[in-house]
Motif scaffolding. Structure first.
Motif, PDB file in Angstrom:
ATOM      1  N   GLU A 165       0.822  -1.199   0.000  1.00  0.00           N
ATOM      2  CA  GLU A 165       0.000   0.000   0.000  1.00  0.00           C
ATOM      3  C   GLU A 165       0.856   1.249   0.000  1.00  0.00           C
ATOM      4  O   GLU A 165       1.942   1.287   0.573  1.00  0.00           O
ATOM      5  N   GLY A 166       0.333   2.260  -0.643  1.00  0.00           N
ATOM      6  CA  GLY A 166       1.005   3.546  -0.606  1.00  0.00           C
ATOM      7  C   GLY A 166       0.231   4.520   0.264  1.00  0.00           C
ATOM      8  O   GLY A 166      -0.680   4.111   0.977  1.00  0.00           O
ATOM      9  N   PRO A 167       0.528   5.778   0.220  1.00  0.00           N
ATOM     10  CA  PRO A 167       1.611   6.314  -0.599  1.00  0.00           C
ATOM     11  C   PRO A 167       2.989   6.061   0.019  1.00  0.00           C
ATOM     12  O   PRO A 167       3.111   5.914   1.221  1.00  0.00           O
TER      13      PRO A 167
ATOM     14  N   PHE B 191     -11.149   4.326 -10.645  1.00  0.00           N
ATOM     15  CA  PHE B 191     -11.608   5.284  -9.657  1.00  0.00           C
ATOM     16  C   PHE B 191     -10.391   5.951  -9.025  1.00  0.00           C
ATOM     17  O   PHE B 191      -9.295   5.390  -9.044  1.00  0.00           O
ATOM     18  N   PRO B 192     -10.592   7.142  -8.473  1.00  0.00           N
ATOM     19  CA  PRO B 192      -9.448   7.876  -7.896  1.00  0.00           C
ATOM     20  C   PRO B 192      -8.654   7.032  -6.915  1.00  0.00           C
ATOM     21  O   PRO B 192      -9.223   6.378  -6.030  1.00  0.00           O
ATOM     22  N   LYS B 193      -7.358   7.020  -7.122  1.00  0.00           N
ATOM     23  CA  LYS B 193      -6.428   6.317  -6.249  1.00  0.00           C
ATOM     24  C   LYS B 193      -6.719   4.819  -6.157  1.00  0.00           C
ATOM     25  O   LYS B 193      -6.405   4.178  -5.159  1.00  0.00           O
ATOM     26  N   GLN B 194      -7.304   4.267  -7.185  1.00  0.00           N
ATOM     27  CA  GLN B 194      -7.567   2.836  -7.201  1.00  0.00           C
ATOM     28  C   GLN B 194      -7.023   2.219  -8.481  1.00  0.00           C
ATOM     29  O   GLN B 194      -6.545   2.907  -9.369  1.00  0.00           O
ATOM     30  N   SER B 195      -7.119   0.911  -8.523  1.00  0.00           N
ATOM     31  CA  SER B 195      -6.564   0.194  -9.662  1.00  0.00           C
ATOM     32  C   SER B 195      -7.508   0.248 -10.856  1.00  0.00           C
ATOM     33  O   SER B 195      -8.593   0.809 -10.792  1.00  0.00           O
TER      34      SER B 195
ATOM     35  N   PHE C  61      -4.440  -6.294 -12.780  1.00  0.00           N
ATOM     36  CA  PHE C  61      -3.621  -5.285 -12.122  1.00  0.00           C
ATOM     37  C   PHE C  61      -3.689  -5.386 -10.609  1.00  0.00           C
ATOM     38  O   PHE C  61      -4.715  -5.768 -10.038  1.00  0.00           O
ATOM     39  N   GLY C  62      -2.595  -5.018  -9.973  1.00  0.00           N
ATOM     40  CA  GLY C  62      -2.622  -4.749  -8.549  1.00  0.00           C
ATOM     41  C   GLY C  62      -3.289  -3.408  -8.308  1.00  0.00           C
ATOM     42  O   GLY C  62      -3.673  -2.702  -9.244  1.00  0.00           O
ATOM     43  N   GLN C  63      -3.379  -3.044  -7.038  1.00  0.00           N
ATOM     44  CA  GLN C  63      -4.139  -1.840  -6.693  1.00  0.00           C
ATOM     45  C   GLN C  63      -3.374  -0.551  -6.915  1.00  0.00           C
ATOM     46  O   GLN C  63      -3.940   0.535  -6.809  1.00  0.00           O
ATOM     47  N   GLY C  64      -2.106  -0.664  -7.260  1.00  0.00           N
ATOM     48  CA  GLY C  64      -1.320   0.542  -7.505  1.00  0.00           C
ATOM     49  C   GLY C  64      -0.655   1.052  -6.244  1.00  0.00           C
ATOM     50  O   GLY C  64      -1.206   0.952  -5.147  1.00  0.00           O
ATOM     51  N   THR C  65       0.528   1.593  -6.398  1.00  0.00           N
ATOM     52  CA  THR C  65       1.272   2.194  -5.280  1.00  0.00           C
ATOM     53  C   THR C  65       1.717   3.582  -5.710  1.00  0.00           C
ATOM     54  O   THR C  65       2.433   3.728  -6.703  1.00  0.00           O
TER      55      THR C  65
END
Lengths: 114, 114
Positions: free
Chosen positions: A8-10, B39-43, A104-108
């Protein structure tokens, strides 16, 4: 089912710091693995990829090694710059499905301060 | 390299109206186009896969009648958000399998429904 999990980010770092973003995956087959980068308001750009176990993808100082034994594909960079600030996505594609969808992963989110 | 041109980059529409988003593959033929929603800040969530000359395949939970996808030619795929409502506001991204990186992403469309 097939999935990708990222840390998890940020993540906030100072310029020239070392970066690691963890990524692990679950897949029924033998996936190809990718890291994508997304700058604010833009689409995704491929950063690097690896198609089989022990492959190392590298680009722009970033590296990631396909580790089958730990089902991981961690992203690393030795010295980050402010311009590296972006959201990073880990993704997999199952090889048996040529041209198939990416998971995709959830993004960092990475923020690099001067 | 391969480019997917996505238009518009942003759009504001009134609730109840329809919005069309276009993705064109430049310099290569895209027999398949993936449509994602973010969605904002999501994957990225895969909504549907369009194939030239056939019906689109929608992911579970995606309303086919609300998100109309047409793949009219080997270079054009469109997503129409019908009777848009504020909850449809999101960032929509298309992606096509194409050289040399395997997948090429559009730059995204920011939809705001007011």
């Amino acid at each position: 089912g097939d999935s990708v999990t990222q840390m998890e980010g940020p993540v906030t770092l100072s310029e020239e710091a070392f970066l690691t973003i963890n990524c692990t995956y679950t897949a029924t087959g033998y996936p190809s693995l990718f890291w994508y980068v997304q700058y604010p308001g833009e689409g995704l750009q491929l950063l690097l990829k690896a198609t089989k176990a022990d492959d190392k993808g590298s680009n722009k100082g970033f590296e990631a090694t396909y580790r089958k034994e730990t089902t991981s594909f961690h992203l690393e960079k030795g010295s980050v710059q402010v311009s590296d600030s972006a959201v990073y996505f880990c993704a997999l594609r199952l090889i048996y499905n040529q041209g198939g969808k990416l998971i995709f992963g959830q993004g960092t989110e990475l923020s690099v301060k001067p | 390299g391969a480019v997917v041109s996505q238009h518009p980059s942003w759009v504001i529409c009134k609730s109840g109206t329809s919005v069309k988003i276009e993705c064109r593959s430049l310099d290569f033929q895209a027999t398949t186009m993936f449509w994602y929603r973010q969605f904002p800040k999501q994957s990225l969530m895969l909504m549907a896969t369009s194939n030239e000359g056939s019906k689109a395949t929608y992911e579970q939970g995606v309303e086919k009648d609300k998100f109309l996808i047409n793949h009219a030619s080997l270079t054009l795929s469109t997503l129409t958000v019908t009777s848009a409502h504020p909850e449809d506001s999101s960032f929509y991204i298309c992606s096509a399998p194409g050289p040399p990186q395997g997948y090429t992403f559009g730059s995204g469309t920011r939809l705001t429904v007011v």
